[in-house]
Design a protein around this motif. Structure first.
Motif, mmCIF file in Angstrom:
data_model
loop_
_atom_site.group_PDB
_atom_site.id
_atom_site.type_symbol
_atom_site.label_atom_id
_atom_site.label_comp_id
_atom_site.label_asym_id
_atom_site.label_seq_id
_atom_site.Cartn_x
_atom_site.Cartn_y
_atom_site.Cartn_z
ATOM 1 N N PRO A 120 0.817 -1.223 0.000
ATOM 2 C CA PRO A 120 0.000 0.000 0.000
ATOM 3 C C PRO A 120 0.851 1.274 0.000
ATOM 4 O O PRO A 120 0.519 2.252 -0.666
ATOM 5 C CB PRO A 120 -0.836 -0.126 1.278
ATOM 6 N N ALA A 121 1.964 1.252 0.723
ATOM 7 C CA ALA A 121 2.836 2.434 0.763
ATOM 8 C C ALA A 121 3.438 2.719 -0.614
ATOM 9 O O ALA A 121 3.517 3.877 -1.040
ATOM 10 C CB ALA A 121 3.942 2.242 1.796
ATOM 11 N N ARG A 122 3.856 1.675 -1.305
ATOM 12 C CA ARG A 122 4.445 1.867 -2.644
ATOM 13 C C ARG A 122 3.390 2.382 -3.631
ATOM 14 O O ARG A 122 3.681 3.229 -4.474
ATOM 15 C CB ARG A 122 5.050 0.556 -3.138
ATOM 16 N N THR A 123 2.170 1.880 -3.508
ATOM 17 C CA THR A 123 1.075 2.355 -4.357
ATOM 18 C C THR A 123 0.798 3.831 -4.083
ATOM 19 O O THR A 123 0.648 4.626 -5.015
ATOM 20 C CB THR A 123 -0.188 1.510 -4.134
ATOM 21 N N ARG A 124 0.747 4.218 -2.809
ATOM 22 C CA ARG A 124 0.534 5.637 -2.464
ATOM 23 C C ARG A 124 1.672 6.501 -2.994
ATOM 24 O O ARG A 124 1.446 7.598 -3.503
ATOM 25 C CB ARG A 124 0.405 5.807 -0.943
ATOM 26 N N ASP A 125 2.916 6.008 -2.863
ATOM 27 C CA ASP A 125 4.072 6.756 -3.380
ATOM 28 C C ASP A 125 3.953 6.958 -4.893
ATOM 29 O O ASP A 125 4.259 8.036 -5.404
ATOM 30 C CB ASP A 125 5.384 6.032 -3.065
ATOM 31 N N PHE A 126 3.521 5.917 -5.597
ATOM 32 C CA PHE A 126 3.340 6.025 -7.052
ATOM 33 C C PHE A 126 2.309 7.104 -7.372
ATOM 34 O O PHE A 126 2.543 7.968 -8.215
ATOM 35 C CB PHE A 126 2.903 4.677 -7.642
ATOM 36 N N ILE A 127 1.169 7.049 -6.694
ATOM 37 C CA ILE A 127 0.106 8.038 -6.943
ATOM 38 C C ILE A 127 0.611 9.444 -6.638
ATOM 39 O O ILE A 127 0.396 10.376 -7.424
ATOM 40 C CB ILE A 127 -1.155 7.685 -6.124
ATOM 41 N N ASP A 128 1.301 9.616 -5.516
ATOM 42 C CA ASP A 128 1.834 10.930 -5.152
ATOM 43 C C ASP A 128 2.838 11.421 -6.195
ATOM 44 O O ASP A 128 2.833 12.599 -6.563
ATOM 45 C CB ASP A 128 2.499 10.887 -3.778
ATOM 46 N N THR A 129 3.686 10.532 -6.686
ATOM 47 C CA THR A 129 4.686 10.906 -7.685
ATOM 48 C C THR A 129 4.031 11.323 -8.996
ATOM 49 O O THR A 129 4.372 12.361 -9.571
ATOM 50 C CB THR A 129 5.666 9.734 -7.930
ATOM 51 N N VAL A 130 3.080 10.536 -9.466
ATOM 52 C CA VAL A 130 2.390 10.871 -10.716
ATOM 53 C C VAL A 130 1.650 12.195 -10.572
ATOM 54 O O VAL A 130 1.697 13.041 -11.472
ATOM 55 C CB VAL A 130 1.436 9.734 -11.142
ATOM 56 N N ASN A 131 0.972 12.414 -9.441
ATOM 57 C CA ASN A 131 0.266 13.673 -9.228
ATOM 58 C C ASN A 131 1.225 14.856 -9.190
ATOM 59 O O ASN A 131 0.930 15.923 -9.743
ATOM 60 C CB ASN A 131 -0.583 13.622 -7.953
ATOM 61 N N ALA A 132 2.381 14.683 -8.563
ATOM 62 C CA ALA A 132 3.371 15.761 -8.511
ATOM 63 C C ALA A 132 3.903 16.072 -9.915
ATOM 64 O O ALA A 132 4.059 17.245 -10.280
ATOM 65 C CB ALA A 132 4.524 15.375 -7.578
ATOM 66 N N MET A 133 4.165 15.045 -10.707
ATOM 67 C CA MET A 133 4.636 15.258 -12.075
ATOM 68 C C MET A 133 3.562 15.945 -12.918
ATOM 69 O O MET A 133 3.865 16.846 -13.710
ATOM 70 C CB MET A 133 5.044 13.928 -12.714
ATOM 71 N N THR A 134 2.317 15.521 -12.747
ATOM 72 C CA THR A 134 1.215 16.142 -13.478
ATOM 73 C C THR A 134 1.102 17.618 -13.116
ATOM 74 O O THR A 134 0.981 18.477 -13.999
ATOM 75 C CB THR A 134 -0.110 15.417 -13.164
ATOM 76 N N ASP A 135 1.156 17.914 -11.825
ATOM 77 C CA ASP A 135 1.076 19.306 -11.380
ATOM 78 C C ASP A 135 2.218 20.135 -11.945
ATOM 79 O O ASP A 135 2.017 21.275 -12.377
ATOM 80 C CB ASP A 135 1.092 19.390 -9.848
ATOM 81 N N GLN A 136 3.415 19.569 -11.950
ATOM 82 C CA GLN A 136 4.583 20.305 -12.462
ATOM 83 C C GLN A 136 4.429 20.606 -13.945
ATOM 84 O O GLN A 136 4.665 21.735 -14.380
ATOM 85 C CB GLN A 136 5.874 19.503 -12.216
ATOM 86 N N LEU A 137 4.025 19.619 -14.718
ATOM 87 C CA LEU A 137 3.831 19.852 -16.167
ATOM 88 C C LEU A 137 2.692 20.818 -16.425
ATOM 89 O O LEU A 137 2.787 21.679 -17.312
ATOM 90 C CB LEU A 137 3.582 18.528 -16.892
#
Length: 144
Positions: A120-137
């Motif tokens: 679950p932690a790795r899944t949350r990290d993935f979601i957080d990373t993708v959201n951060a990349m989306t926000d940055q772009l």
């Protein structure tokens, strides 16, 4: 050397293909774009088209066209906005809610398959990373 962009394109391609195949097996033939709009309206009954466009990072003109098609299919309804005569609130019809339930079940099964073997932690990290990349772009697109 693998890149984040290539990894993302690969995941999106496989995920969209798996969704289409599962939807078709269940007799759902609407395009994925229509199903995403239907889902967003279902999450926020009474939402306006411009809010759907913002949430899905899509052009408002495209969303307007898709919502008209979904309305013709009997999957959504338009209700007058209480203070803006030019705007309308969008909501799922009874048929739209039934379809959304079928879509939710398919998507939950696919999400479970996609995350199988991940903590679950790795899944949350993935979601957080993708959201951060989306926000940055997205932020870079808004800059002059």
């Amino acid at each position: 050397m693998p890149t984040a962009g290539n990894a993302l394109f690969g995941l999106l391609h496989v995920y969209k293909r798996a969704l289409r195949e599962r939807y078709l097996r269940d007799g759902i033939t609407l395009p994925l774009s229509h199903l995403r709009v239907l889902g967003e309206i279902g999450r926020h009954d009474g939402v306006m088209a411009r809010e759907v466009a913002t949430a899905l990072l899509q052009d408002k003109g495209l969303i307007t066209r898709v919502t008209r098609e979904l309305e013709r299919e009997g999957l959504i309804e338009r209700h007058p906005h209480p203070t803006d005569s030019r705007a309308a609130h969008l909501a799922l019809s009874a048929d739209g809610r039934a379809l959304r339930e079928r879509l939710d079940a398919i998507e939950q099964t696919l999400e479970a398959q996609m995350a199988a073997g991940l903590s679950p932690a790795r899944t949350r990290d993935f979601i957080d990373t993708v959201n951060a990349m989306t926000d940055q772009l997205d932020r870079d697109q808004e800059s002059p």
